[in-house]
Motif scaffolding. Structure first.
Motif, mmCIF file in Angstrom:
data_model
loop_
_atom_site.group_PDB
_atom_site.id
_atom_site.type_symbol
_atom_site.label_atom_id
_atom_site.label_comp_id
_atom_site.label_asym_id
_atom_site.label_seq_id
_atom_site.Cartn_x
_atom_site.Cartn_y
_atom_site.Cartn_z
ATOM 1 N N LYS A 206 -8.458 47.289 5.085
ATOM 2 C CA LYS A 206 -8.281 48.710 4.770
ATOM 3 C C LYS A 206 -8.168 49.595 6.008
ATOM 4 C CE LYS A 206 -13.176 49.998 4.316
ATOM 5 N NZ LYS A 206 -14.214 50.505 3.406
ATOM 6 N N ILE A 207 -8.554 49.093 7.184
ATOM 7 C CA ILE A 207 -8.453 49.926 8.391
ATOM 8 C C ILE A 207 -7.181 49.632 9.197
ATOM 9 C CG2 ILE A 207 -10.971 50.156 8.519
ATOM 10 C CD1 ILE A 207 -10.911 48.303 10.974
ATOM 11 N N VAL A 208 -6.319 48.728 8.706
ATOM 12 C CA VAL A 208 -5.059 48.426 9.393
ATOM 13 C C VAL A 208 -4.043 49.512 9.058
ATOM 14 C CG1 VAL A 208 -3.173 46.802 9.684
ATOM 15 C CG2 VAL A 208 -5.513 45.950 9.383
ATOM 16 N N GLU A 209 -3.689 50.297 10.045
ATOM 17 C CA GLU A 209 -2.759 51.421 9.856
ATOM 18 C C GLU A 209 -1.341 51.054 10.270
ATOM 19 O OE1 GLU A 209 -2.034 55.810 11.903
ATOM 20 O OE2 GLU A 209 -4.094 55.102 11.647
ATOM 21 N N TYR A 210 -1.218 50.220 11.297
ATOM 22 C CA TYR A 210 0.098 49.846 11.834
ATOM 23 C C TYR A 210 0.053 48.374 12.210
ATOM 24 C CZ TYR A 210 4.111 49.536 14.977
ATOM 25 O OH TYR A 210 5.284 49.164 15.573
ATOM 26 N N ILE A 211 1.184 47.676 12.018
ATOM 27 C CA ILE A 211 1.209 46.255 12.364
ATOM 28 C C ILE A 211 2.592 45.864 12.866
ATOM 29 C CG2 ILE A 211 1.811 45.450 10.048
ATOM 30 C CD1 ILE A 211 -0.323 43.190 10.539
ATOM 31 N N GLU A 212 2.624 45.019 13.891
ATOM 32 C CA GLU A 212 3.879 44.570 14.484
ATOM 33 C C GLU A 212 3.718 43.128 14.943
ATOM 34 O OE1 GLU A 212 6.711 45.712 18.321
ATOM 35 O OE2 GLU A 212 5.775 47.309 17.154
ATOM 36 N N VAL A 213 4.744 42.316 14.719
ATOM 37 C CA VAL A 213 4.688 40.900 15.065
ATOM 38 C C VAL A 213 5.662 40.595 16.198
ATOM 39 C CG1 VAL A 213 5.109 38.543 14.232
ATOM 40 C CG2 VAL A 213 4.008 40.235 12.739
ATOM 41 N N SER A 214 5.162 39.888 17.187
ATOM 42 C CA SER A 214 5.978 39.419 18.304
ATOM 43 C C SER A 214 6.085 37.897 18.216
ATOM 44 C CB SER A 214 5.324 39.817 19.632
ATOM 45 O OG SER A 214 5.947 39.170 20.728
ATOM 46 N N THR A 215 7.296 37.364 18.317
ATOM 47 C CA THR A 215 7.519 35.926 18.178
ATOM 48 C C THR A 215 7.942 35.316 19.517
ATOM 49 O OG1 THR A 215 9.903 35.948 17.730
ATOM 50 C CG2 THR A 215 8.421 36.485 15.883
ATOM 51 N N PRO A 216 8.105 33.995 19.572
ATOM 52 C CA PRO A 216 8.602 33.375 20.807
ATOM 53 C C PRO A 216 9.941 33.934 21.262
ATOM 54 C CG PRO A 216 7.669 31.702 19.386
ATOM 55 C CD PRO A 216 7.668 32.979 18.592
ATOM 56 N N LEU A 217 10.747 34.436 20.317
ATOM 57 C CA LEU A 217 12.033 35.026 20.697
ATOM 58 C C LEU A 217 11.837 36.297 21.521
ATOM 59 C CD1 LEU A 217 14.071 34.642 17.378
ATOM 60 C CD2 LEU A 217 14.025 33.116 19.365
ATOM 61 N N THR A 218 10.782 37.051 21.208
ATOM 62 C CA THR A 218 10.458 38.250 21.979
ATOM 63 C C THR A 218 10.081 37.862 23.397
ATOM 64 O OG1 THR A 218 9.531 39.122 19.916
ATOM 65 C CG2 THR A 218 9.168 40.405 21.926
ATOM 66 N N ASN A 219 9.227 36.838 23.512
ATOM 67 C CA ASN A 219 8.831 36.362 24.836
ATOM 68 C C ASN A 219 10.049 35.947 25.654
ATOM 69 O OD1 ASN A 219 6.176 36.639 23.986
ATOM 70 N ND2 ASN A 219 5.959 34.489 23.428
ATOM 71 N N GLU A 220 10.942 35.196 25.028
ATOM 72 C CA GLU A 220 12.126 34.702 25.720
ATOM 73 C C GLU A 220 13.057 35.847 26.121
ATOM 74 O OE1 GLU A 220 15.037 30.959 24.966
ATOM 75 O OE2 GLU A 220 15.084 32.493 23.398
ATOM 76 N N HIS A 221 13.221 36.809 25.229
ATOM 77 C CA HIS A 221 14.125 37.927 25.488
ATOM 78 C C HIS A 221 13.723 38.703 26.739
ATOM 79 C CE1 HIS A 221 16.687 41.426 24.693
ATOM 80 N NE2 HIS A 221 15.621 42.181 24.863
ATOM 81 N N PHE A 222 12.425 38.968 26.879
ATOM 82 C CA PHE A 222 11.981 39.823 27.975
ATOM 83 C C PHE A 222 11.636 39.068 29.258
ATOM 84 C CE2 PHE A 222 10.990 42.827 24.438
ATOM 85 C CZ PHE A 222 11.817 43.853 24.875
ATOM 86 N N THR A 223 11.314 37.780 29.154
ATOM 87 C CA THR A 223 10.880 37.057 30.349
ATOM 88 C C THR A 223 11.874 36.019 30.839
ATOM 89 O OG1 THR A 223 9.746 35.279 29.142
ATOM 90 C CG2 THR A 223 8.488 37.298 29.571
ATOM 91 N N SER A 224 12.805 35.629 29.981
ATOM 92 C CA SER A 224 13.759 34.541 30.263
ATOM 93 C C SER A 224 13.072 33.185 30.376
ATOM 94 C CB SER A 224 14.567 34.816 31.549
ATOM 95 O OG SER A 224 15.384 35.939 31.383
ATOM 96 N N HIS A 225 11.787 33.099 30.012
ATOM 97 C CA HIS A 225 11.110 31.814 30.015
ATOM 98 C C HIS A 225 11.647 30.968 28.867
ATOM 99 C CE1 HIS A 225 7.379 33.692 32.157
ATOM 100 N NE2 HIS A 225 8.438 33.594 32.928
ATOM 101 N N PRO A 226 12.086 29.749 29.135
ATOM 102 C CA PRO A 226 12.650 28.917 28.067
ATOM 103 C C PRO A 226 11.632 28.664 26.960
ATOM 104 C CG PRO A 226 12.215 27.627 30.050
ATOM 105 C CD PRO A 226 12.058 29.057 30.426
ATOM 106 N N ASP A 227 12.110 28.693 25.739
ATOM 107 C CA ASP A 227 11.271 28.485 24.553
ATOM 108 C C ASP A 227 10.186 29.549 24.408
ATOM 109 O OD1 ASP A 227 12.799 26.294 24.123
ATOM 110 O OD2 ASP A 227 11.275 24.808 24.602
#
Length: 529
Positions: A438-459
């Protein structure tokens, strides 16, 4: 800064703006008068030290810093961090116990005090007293090799040195050690509970890597007041004061190599028409990781004798990646009894199963085998609104079909998948801590694709190449050295430091700096001042 406004030539170019590069650029600027260019692909510099905000800047989270050890006043990590940041980052100690290891048959509270840790284990498992005493002695012996080797040789020690520190020289992995000296399955689970900090189960991780991690937190966990972004904010003025600069939203596409020597980098600005431009320096430092550096940034036309072996290692020892669920809360989680401690929540005391079955819940959205939970706002004295973040390990393959679609435009199926992930994580926490949902107001999910997109780290790797024993066998894995086969090209960050995380990347940065300077005088200044 727009790249049209900056110069072409520098003393040092750092690829990436993670903790390794920030360490190198700050120390070389301060102590060697170097003019450093830091090039970052992300629109926000700092690598895994950077923070982000959502909902009209109301909620703030760190992407990589969840807690750091050895940040007490006399800790070497604190002395080094203060030197890098000019003491402009304030470190807040987490409340005690700073970690809770939650299992179906009970919870173990971890305090930032070695003797209490030891006595609590003996109290819970009195029949294992002799083995517990041995364990703490062996932790210190194995962990000490990392620091001594980096400070004396600017390199991590060889696998043989680690094995030589133990009475049983056949021990390589954490599982080897636990099975050799402990009988009780529950204490084995408790001792291995922090495996998420290096992303490997006991059967895969080198015992010495585990030892370094455990010793790192003997004085508790710390969090930077104002968030991890304060680290980059404090380092950027140091770089600029010596004529250097930080260039973001710019991807390094190739390291320029002529006659066996690195002389510069080719880049592409990632906005608008994506113009290309070259920058030059006699020293190039890559914080992109060993695999991307040798497999992508060094041209194929440049012979690297171990390139095929590195590719085989990467395929054989897949790197850890994760799902992160960021939550903004409508009220303080303290109302539910949380004080700012971390939680490691496991579905069983069998970490091999917890790891091998880490993806099962994503197939039927059932029980999550391992879940890390923390509350950044309770760790940060400057926080004005409350937040939580949850992390669980996964495989890149489950998200690979969306890899070619652009960030934030991956389609309805992908968004629906992320919503199921978010809902399952919330329900998992609600079952253990009623009232949380009941106290969760906002939620966002980051996946391995997010990691790869911003860092260029494979997988979407979060810890660099795996800390398996083979990594430290230098005859088999020569790609983890600070120096490279190419004159003028150096590695830094976690792959060079020997262990993952912010502290490991920082030690990698120190090793690189010492190798470039060719002197230990800097260490004396760090320890003296």
């Amino acid at each position: 800064m727009q790249n049209e406004a900056i110069e072409d030539k520098y003393d040092v170019i750092c690829i990436g703006s993670g903790m390794g590069s920030l360490t190198v650029s700050s120390l070389l600027s301060q102590y060697a008068g170097k003019k450093v260019l830091v090039i970052e692909k992300h629109f926000q510099a700092g690598g895994y030290t950077h923070a982000f905000a959502r909902k009209a800047n109301k909620f703030h989270w760190d992407v990589g810093i969840h807690y750091v050890g050895d940040m007490h006043e006399t800790g070497f990590s604190r002395l080094l961090m203060d030197k890098i940041t000019s003491k402009k980052v304030v470190w807040q100690k987490m409340p005690e116990p700073f970690e809770k290891f939650v299992y179906p048959n009970g919870t173990f509270d971890l305090y930032g005090n070695e003797e209490k840790f030891k006595s609590d284990l003996i109290s819970r498992f009195p029949e294992e007293t002799d083995s517990i005493q041995r364990y703490f002695k062996d932790l210190h012996k194995a962990a000490a090799l990392f620091g001594k080797s980096i400070m004396m040789k600017s390199s991590t020690p060889d696998l043989r040195a680690f094995k030589g520190q133990l009475e049983n020289s056949n021990i390589e992995t954490l599982k080897d050690y636990l099975d050799c000296y402990f009988k009780n399955a529950d204490i084995k689970a408790v001792l291995a509970s922090q495996w998420g900090d290096y992303g490997l189960p006991p059967s895969k991780c080198l015992f010495a890597t585990h030892a370094a991690l455990v010793v790192h937190y003997f004085n508790g966990g710390y969090y930077p007041v104002g968030g991890g972004g304060k680290i980059f904010e404090s380092v950027e003025p140091v770089i600029k004061a010596n004529g250097g600069t930080v260039l973001n939203t710019t991807e390094v596409t190739e390291i320029i190599i002529e006659q066996g020597k690195a002389i510069g980098v080719k880049t592409r600005f990632l906005r608008g028409e994506k113009p290309e431009r070259n920058y030059y320096a006699p020293i190039i430092v890559s914080c992109a990781g060993a695999y991307p550096t040798y497999m992508k940034l060094v041209p194929d036309s440049v012979p690297i004798v171990f390139r095929k072996n590195l590719q085989d290692f990467y395929k054989r020892e897949k790197m850890a990646t994760s799902i992160c669920v960021y939550m903004g809360l409508s009220e303080s989680p303290a109302t539910l009894g949380f004080k700012g401690e971390n939680y490691w929540i496991f579905s069983s005391n069998d970490h091999e199963a917890n790891f091998s079955e880490r993806n099962e819940w994503l197939k039927n959205f059932g029980e999550i085998r391992n879940l890390y939970m923390s509350f950044p706002s309770l760790k940060d004295a400057d926080a004005k609104h409350h937040t939580a973040d949850m992390i669980t390990f996964t495989d890149y393959s489950l998200f690979e079909k969306w890899k070619d679609s652009p960030w934030k435009k991956r389609g309805e199926e992908y968004e629906a998948f992320k919503k199921k992930i978010a809902d399952t994580v919330v329900e998992t926490i609600e079952k253990r801590f009623p009232g949380f949902k009941k106290i969760v107001e906002y939620i966002e999910v980051s996946t391995p694709l997010t990691n790869e997109h911003f860092t260029s780290h494979p997988d979407g790797a979060i810890y660099g190449l795996a800390c398996v024993p083979e990594r430290y066998d230098k005859s088999k894995s020569p790609w983890f050295e600070v120096t490279t086969p190419i004159e003028g090209l150096y590695l830094t960050g976690a792959d060079a430091g020997g262990s993952p995380g912010i502290a490991g990347a920082m030690m990698g940065g120190l090793a690189t700096t010492l190798k470039i300077l060719g002197s230990r005088d800097l260490l004396k200044k760090i320890l003296k001042e």
